[in-house]
Motif scaffolding. Sequence first.
Motif, PDB file in Angstrom:
ATOM      1  N   ARG A 189      41.083  44.812  38.026  1.00 32.82           N
ATOM      2  CA  ARG A 189      41.571  45.552  39.190  1.00 32.82           C
ATOM      3  C   ARG A 189      42.319  46.810  38.770  1.00 32.82           C
ATOM      4  O   ARG A 189      42.120  47.894  39.330  1.00 32.82           O
ATOM      5  CB  ARG A 189      42.477  44.624  40.005  1.00 32.82           C
ATOM      6  N   LEU A 219      37.403  49.800  45.617  1.00 31.74           N
ATOM      7  CA  LEU A 219      38.459  48.910  46.103  1.00 31.74           C
ATOM      8  C   LEU A 219      38.861  49.249  47.535  1.00 31.74           C
ATOM      9  O   LEU A 219      39.244  48.356  48.306  1.00 31.74           O
ATOM     10  CB  LEU A 219      39.677  48.994  45.184  1.00 31.74           C
ATOM     11  N   GLU A 266      42.763  41.093  47.323  1.00 34.44           N
ATOM     12  CA  GLU A 266      42.177  42.160  46.523  1.00 34.44           C
ATOM     13  C   GLU A 266      41.531  41.606  45.260  1.00 34.44           C
ATOM     14  O   GLU A 266      40.425  42.013  44.881  1.00 34.44           O
ATOM     15  CB  GLU A 266      43.240  43.199  46.162  1.00 34.44           C
TER      16      GLU A 266
END
Length: 227
Positions: free
Chosen positions: A89, A102, A154
């Motif tokens: 990430r 994202l 996420e």
Amino acid sequence: MATMLQGPLRPLRLLRVLQGLPGPAADVPFRAASHGTGLLYPEHIPTSPLQKALLAAGSAGMALYNPYRHDMVAVLGETTGRRALKVLRDQMKRDPEGAQILQERPRISLSTLDLGKLQSLPEGSLGREYLRFLDVNRVSPDTRAPTRFVDDEELAYVNQRYREVHDMLHTLLGMPTNILALPLTHGPSPPLRAKCPRAQHRADWAWPTLVEKRRLSGKQAPYCSTP
């Protein structure tokens, strides 16, 4: 006593029913979707640290016993790979294109791919070779297991994205879906593999088991075709 154990033992029951659950809704973006239910995204199954430990132990045992249980390998990755997902990430956030992914949360599925356009692309192009890979190995983006046990919306998307682009890694690297390709396709680099138990466990556990059962016959590893 039975009441006290009921909560922690729930993951063991989940292991028995996961294989019968429907696949991911690939046309639905990963977004917060609690609505008072405690769910962070559509397929989310909230679990405590103890439950995650039980899931990890149970799925690891099943994957070691039968490497063709790709659903167990997927659960193992979700319950042990949080650190690796954070690394991925953070790398995406530092890259303009990764940050855009994202933000927009695109999905790769049969409903989002234009297979006719991919077929019309020139020989040797990524799209054409990707379609050939899917056809030769009899897989599709929709065979990917949905993320369920990552308790961060996420990071759950990052995990799902990793699964959905996995076949593209095989295509780009020219790697088949057999055990010899595991170290390259399940961890982009040695540092990341060191931080990702899923990638390392797949290579370390699958090797002796499949050597014994298949004597490196070249048969595809199931968690390559459906991680």
